[in-house]
Design a protein around this motif. Structure first.
Motif, PDB file in Angstrom:
ATOM      1  N   ALA A  39       0.805  -1.112   0.063  1.00 26.73           N
ATOM      2  CA  ALA A  39       0.023  -0.101   0.186  1.00 26.73           C
ATOM      3  C   ALA A  39       1.022   1.379   0.045  1.00 26.73           C
ATOM      4  O   ALA A  39       0.546   2.399  -0.716  1.00 26.73           O
ATOM      5  CB  ALA A  39      -1.186   0.109   1.104  1.00 26.73           C
ATOM      6  N   LEU A  40       1.890   1.393   0.682  1.00 26.88           N
ATOM      7  CA  LEU A  40       3.016   2.125   0.769  1.00 26.88           C
ATOM      8  C   LEU A  40       3.447   2.593  -0.561  1.00 26.88           C
ATOM      9  O   LEU A  40       3.740   3.487  -1.165  1.00 26.88           O
ATOM     10  CB  LEU A  40       4.018   2.364   1.900  1.00 26.88           C
ATOM     11  N   LYS A  41       3.820   1.462  -1.370  1.00 26.94           N
ATOM     12  CA  LYS A  41       4.291   1.597  -2.697  1.00 26.94           C
ATOM     13  C   LYS A  41       3.524   2.093  -3.498  1.00 26.94           C
ATOM     14  O   LYS A  41       3.755   3.065  -4.745  1.00 26.94           O
ATOM     15  CB  LYS A  41       4.817   0.127  -3.209  1.00 26.94           C
ATOM     16  N   CYS A  42       2.297   1.646  -3.553  1.00 29.34           N
ATOM     17  CA  CYS A  42       1.071   2.428  -4.285  1.00 29.34           C
ATOM     18  C   CYS A  42       1.054   3.876  -3.788  1.00 29.34           C
ATOM     19  O   CYS A  42       0.825   4.660  -5.232  1.00 29.34           O
ATOM     20  CB  CYS A  42      -0.087   1.639  -4.193  1.00 29.34           C
ATOM     21  N   LEU A  91       9.441   9.062   1.118  1.00 25.89           N
ATOM     22  CA  LEU A  91       8.693   7.772   1.150  1.00 25.89           C
ATOM     23  C   LEU A  91       9.133   6.660   0.186  1.00 25.89           C
ATOM     24  O   LEU A  91       9.009   5.434   0.669  1.00 25.89           O
ATOM     25  CB  LEU A  91       7.184   8.287   0.268  1.00 25.89           C
ATOM     26  N   LYS A  92      10.281   6.879  -0.696  1.00 19.39           N
ATOM     27  CA  LYS A  92      10.871   6.041  -1.556  1.00 19.39           C
ATOM     28  C   LYS A  92      11.746   5.334  -0.442  1.00 19.39           C
ATOM     29  O   LYS A  92      11.990   4.067  -0.643  1.00 19.39           O
ATOM     30  CB  LYS A  92      11.472   6.696  -2.779  1.00 19.39           C
ATOM     31  N   SER A  93      12.580   5.956   0.348  1.00 20.16           N
ATOM     32  CA  SER A  93      13.562   5.537   1.139  1.00 20.16           C
ATOM     33  C   SER A  93      12.954   4.800   2.146  1.00 20.16           C
ATOM     34  O   SER A  93      13.272   3.322   2.341  1.00 20.16           O
ATOM     35  CB  SER A  93      14.265   6.866   1.947  1.00 20.16           C
ATOM     36  N   LEU A  94      11.496   4.890   2.456  1.00 23.68           N
ATOM     37  CA  LEU A  94      10.945   4.271   3.442  1.00 23.68           C
ATOM     38  C   LEU A  94      10.454   2.652   2.895  1.00 23.68           C
ATOM     39  O   LEU A  94      10.867   1.585   3.662  1.00 23.68           O
ATOM     40  CB  LEU A  94       9.650   4.610   4.198  1.00 23.68           C
ATOM     41  N   VAL A  95       9.966   2.742   1.744  1.00 25.97           N
ATOM     42  CA  VAL A  95       9.409   1.598   1.048  1.00 25.97           C
ATOM     43  C   VAL A  95      10.787   0.661   0.551  1.00 25.97           C
ATOM     44  O   VAL A  95      10.502  -0.562   0.369  1.00 25.97           O
ATOM     45  CB  VAL A  95       8.552   1.814   0.004  1.00 25.97           C
ATOM     46  N   GLU A  96      11.845   1.101   0.534  1.00 21.80           N
ATOM     47  CA  GLU A  96      12.890   0.444  -0.081  1.00 21.80           C
ATOM     48  C   GLU A  96      13.941   0.175   0.861  1.00 21.80           C
ATOM     49  O   GLU A  96      14.767  -0.934   0.740  1.00 21.80           O
ATOM     50  CB  GLU A  96      13.908   1.360  -1.284  1.00 21.80           C
ATOM     51  N   GLU A 154      14.593  -1.649   4.441  1.00 21.35           N
ATOM     52  CA  GLU A 154      13.673  -2.670   5.022  1.00 21.35           C
ATOM     53  C   GLU A 154      13.873  -2.242   6.763  1.00 21.35           C
ATOM     54  O   GLU A 154      12.986  -2.358   7.631  1.00 21.35           O
ATOM     55  CB  GLU A 154      14.222  -4.061   4.875  1.00 21.35           C
ATOM     56  N   ALA A 155      15.183  -1.970   6.895  1.00 21.89           N
ATOM     57  CA  ALA A 155      15.537  -1.348   8.535  1.00 21.89           C
ATOM     58  C   ALA A 155      14.736  -0.416   8.902  1.00 21.89           C
ATOM     59  O   ALA A 155      13.985  -0.331   9.950  1.00 21.89           O
ATOM     60  CB  ALA A 155      17.204  -1.154   8.502  1.00 21.89           C
ATOM     61  N   GLU A 156      14.806   0.671   7.953  1.00 24.08           N
ATOM     62  CA  GLU A 156      14.089   1.890   8.260  1.00 24.08           C
ATOM     63  C   GLU A 156      12.352   1.597   8.349  1.00 24.08           C
ATOM     64  O   GLU A 156      11.803   1.798   9.108  1.00 24.08           O
ATOM     65  CB  GLU A 156      14.015   3.069   7.378  1.00 24.08           C
ATOM     66  N   PHE A 157      11.763   0.844   7.587  1.00 24.49           N
ATOM     67  CA  PHE A 157      10.457   0.229   7.460  1.00 24.49           C
ATOM     68  C   PHE A 157      10.228  -0.275   8.801  1.00 24.49           C
ATOM     69  O   PHE A 157       9.317  -0.025   9.516  1.00 24.49           O
ATOM     70  CB  PHE A 157      10.318  -0.610   6.256  1.00 24.49           C
ATOM     71  N   LYS A 161       5.904  -0.499  13.485  1.00 17.28           N
ATOM     72  CA  LYS A 161       5.560  -1.383  14.297  1.00 17.28           C
ATOM     73  C   LYS A 161       4.102  -1.285  14.954  1.00 17.28           C
ATOM     74  O   LYS A 161       3.684  -0.107  15.158  1.00 17.28           O
ATOM     75  CB  LYS A 161       6.735  -1.406  15.596  1.00 17.28           C
ATOM     76  N   PRO A 162       3.389  -2.461  15.036  1.00 15.56           N
ATOM     77  CA  PRO A 162       1.880  -2.530  15.316  1.00 15.56           C
ATOM     78  C   PRO A 162       2.049  -2.421  16.860  1.00 15.56           C
ATOM     79  O   PRO A 162       2.734  -2.762  17.642  1.00 15.56           O
ATOM     80  CB  PRO A 162       1.443  -3.896  14.830  1.00 15.56           C
TER      81      PRO A 162
END
Length: 653
Positions: A63-66, A127-132, A134-137, A142-143
């Protein structure tokens, strides 16, 4: 990108409307807020499958990538649109202007990842950095162990829209979740969420749901979201319903691909819904009218024009053009009140006052007046002068318009009839004779969505002045029946899927390439090597389908040509006298030793008849020169100049 209106000199607006400029009408600025759930199930990767294009991202990541894909498209193609991303169910909390927190704040477990604003290049990069990464994501998303109130989330969205986009005519909330009933055991919480959703609709915000079906689980919107997601548009209930209103969920575990497919169909130049006219009376008879709105459904998109930028200030600014009129002899600045409008007639300039110009263009108040009915079969395909306008009923001026409109539409559709109307869209607009064509609803049966709403279309028809004379066709050679039969087989094999053209599958390659290059330069990405062109023929598939048929057709063509050549040898249809051979020179010193054209001696009465019927252009050059010499006029120059002299003679006389 600069708006075209900025380049128009102040006070240079005119009353006349020769052409319709759609940009002057109700263009919609769009504000989209993504609301994405963060939960253990939304962060779980999809089960492994043997499919080649199986999803590998978790629903939240996809969804973030979209959202990132839509943002990078809109940043260039729709620079005035706003976008934002709100996550809910997160361990951390953050709202507009707040720092990250996990304590007691107004909207706990709501994380405003990207504030609702016109996206800048830095927002897209973040936003691109976040979706690419994994560590930052994993660190950020976190739920939470606590449940999140949907009423609180909708109230948070309400505040964002109210403060950031108060005057936007299009505001949409995209909810992406796999939980079909977040408050299954709490009736009060469900009621509170429904109230907050109603507040959003009263504000003019459209809520659209993108449900995600998890493996072995469905998504039942009736449990909760039927009370949250309304089917009608709040600010314009008569307008066509949004195409994404009903989305069929997937049962294969990759329901998020529905959202991806939706966004992949959004062209780089996303077109907002436009109202060409509002509350125009549709007159069915004397004293019997209803109110309708007109929409531009199809409009050719082009890259926005470039602009001049001034770079010597503290920040780059768009330069505004100014036009000044000056007298040619004295270089004195001419004021607008000193300028008169004139039309050329008979070699003279005929002056008109602004009042006279206005009266010339005034054909009455805007109206669509039905003057009769005809069978649909009588509408020829060549009658379409301009794109048709889609009209839909409006209740604002005449209560009951929707019911009358529906009855008219259904009757025309069942009887296969069309109305003939007298149509004036706006004040000072030229009157148009148009066909009132009934259009049936179209649906995509596979996705179970509406692709075209039912309604009526205004198709402009040509006047007698708009019809040009047919071209002269000489030495017409018709194909023999065996050749036609073989081509019939080829055409059958190359039919489009379902026998129709689907424009949603073919983005404009030139437009996509233009914005792709701008996007790469603005975001410091690598420049693509070549454009993605969906219009390129699939040559391998074509060869597989019709390769052998095409070769058979070629052999048949050779045989038929040999027979035709034998039958017509010496009949003047072969090389040297055929329609495809190059015509020789005129023999008047402008060419080689070709065939000399015959000089036609034309009397004055006959020439006058040719002038009235606009046949002078069909005369050859020697005949035009002979006539001009007989009048003592200059006979030198090209054919266009000779024709202009003849026409000028009759305009003066």
């Amino acid at each position: 990108m600069a708006d075209d209106s900025k380049w128009k000199p102040p006070g240079d607006e005119e009353d006349e409307e020769e052409e319709v400029d759609e940009t002057a009408y109700k263009s919609v600025k769009d504000a989209v807020l993504f609301v994405i759930e963060v939960s253990p199930s939304m962060l779980a990767a999809p089960p492994p499958t043997d499919a080649k294009k199986a999803d590998t991202d978790s629903p939240t990541s996809a969804a973030l990538k979209c959202a990132y894909s839509l943002m990078q498209q809109r940043i260039i193609s729709n620079p005035n649109d706003m976008m934002g991303v709100l996550l809910y169910g997160t361990e951390k909390s953050k709202f507009t202007g707040d720092e990250e927190s996990s304590g007691n704040i107004a909207y706990p477990h709501c994380y405003l990842l990207t504030d609702l604003d016109v996206p800048a290049a830095d927002d897209v990069k973040a936003l691109k950095s976040l979706v690419e990464d994994e560590a930052e994501f994993e660190e950020l998303i976190k739920p939470s162990d606590e449940k999140v109130s949907m009423a609180n989330i909708l109230f948070c969205a309400n505040q964002i829209f109210t403060t950031k986009a108060p005057n936007f005519s299009s505001r949409r909330l995209f909810i992406i979740t796999n939980n079909d009933c977040p408050h299954a055991d709490d009736k009060a919480a469900r009621s509170s969420a429904a109230v907050r959703a109603k507040d959003l609709y009263d504000l003019g915000v459209i809520i659209e749901l993108f449900p995600i079906s998890m493996p072995e689980e469905g998504f039942d919107k009736r449990k909760f979201y039927d009370d949250i997601v309304y089917n009608q548009l709040p600010t314009d209930p008569e307008a066509p319903a949004p195409i994404s209103a009903a989305i069929k969920t997937s049962s294969t575990g990759d329901g998020i691909s529905l959202l991806a497919s939706l966004l992949s169909n959004i062209n780089s130049k996303a077109v907002a819904r436009r109202a060409l006219f509002s509350n125009l009376p549709l007159e069915l008879g004397p004293g019997f009218s209803i109110s309708v709105k007109g929409y531009i459904i199809f409009k050719r998109q082009e890259p926005k024009r470039s602009c001049y930028v001034w770079l010597d200030g503290e920040k780059a600014q768009i330069a505004t053009g100014v036009t000044t009129r000056m007298a040619e002899d004295t270089a004195r600045t001419i004021q607008k009140v000193e300028i008169k409008k004139a039309f050329k007639f008979g070699g003279e300039q005929i002056l008109f006052t602004p009042e006279e110009i206005s009266s010339l263009r005034n054909f009455g108040d805007p109206v669509i007046r039905i003057i009769g009915f005809k069978p649909i079969s009588m509408l020829p395909i060549w009658a379409n002068l301009k794109p048709a306008t889609f009209i839909y009923p409006s209740e604002e001026d005449y209560v009951g318009s929707t019911r009358v409109f529906a009855a008219l539409h259904q009757k025309l559709l069942s009887s296969q009839k069309m109305g003939i109307v007298w149509y004036i869209a706006r004040s000072n607009a030229a009157p148009v004779i148009a066909a009132l064509y009934p259009g049936a609803e179209q649906r995509d049966e596979e996705k179970d969505i509406q692709t075209m709403p039912p309604g009526l279309w205004l198709i402009p028809l040509p006047y007698a002045d708009d019809i040009r004379q047919d071209p002269e066709i000489t030495n017409l050679i018709r194909a023999p029946e065996p050749l036609i039969d073989r081509m019939h087989t080829i055409v059958q094999q190359l039919h489009l899927p379902k026998g129709r053209y689907d424009p949603s599958k073919y983005p404009n390659p030139a437009l996509q390439w233009h914005y792709r290059i701008l996007q790469a330069m603005a975001l410091d990405e690598e420049l693509p090597e070549q454009p993605e062109d969906m219009t390129k023929p699939k040559y391998k598939s074509i060869h597989k389908r019709v390769g052998e048929y095409a070769r058979e057709w070629g052999r048949e063509l050779q045989q038929q040509h040999a027979v035709w050549e034998k039958e017509n040898r010496g009949a003047g249809l072969l090389s040297g006298g055929g329609a495809g051979s190059k015509r020789g020179a005129t023999g008047d010193g402008e060419g080689g030793g070709g065939k000399k054209l015959k000089v036609e001696q034309v009397a004055d009465e006959e020439m006058k008849k040719k002038y009235k019927n606009k046949w002078i252009e069909k005369m050859n050059v020697p005949s035009l020169r002979a006539w001009l010499e007989g009048k003592g006029m200059d006979s030198k120059g090209k054919k266009a100049e000779l024709v202009e002299r003849v026409e000028g003679y009759y305009e003066r006389n």
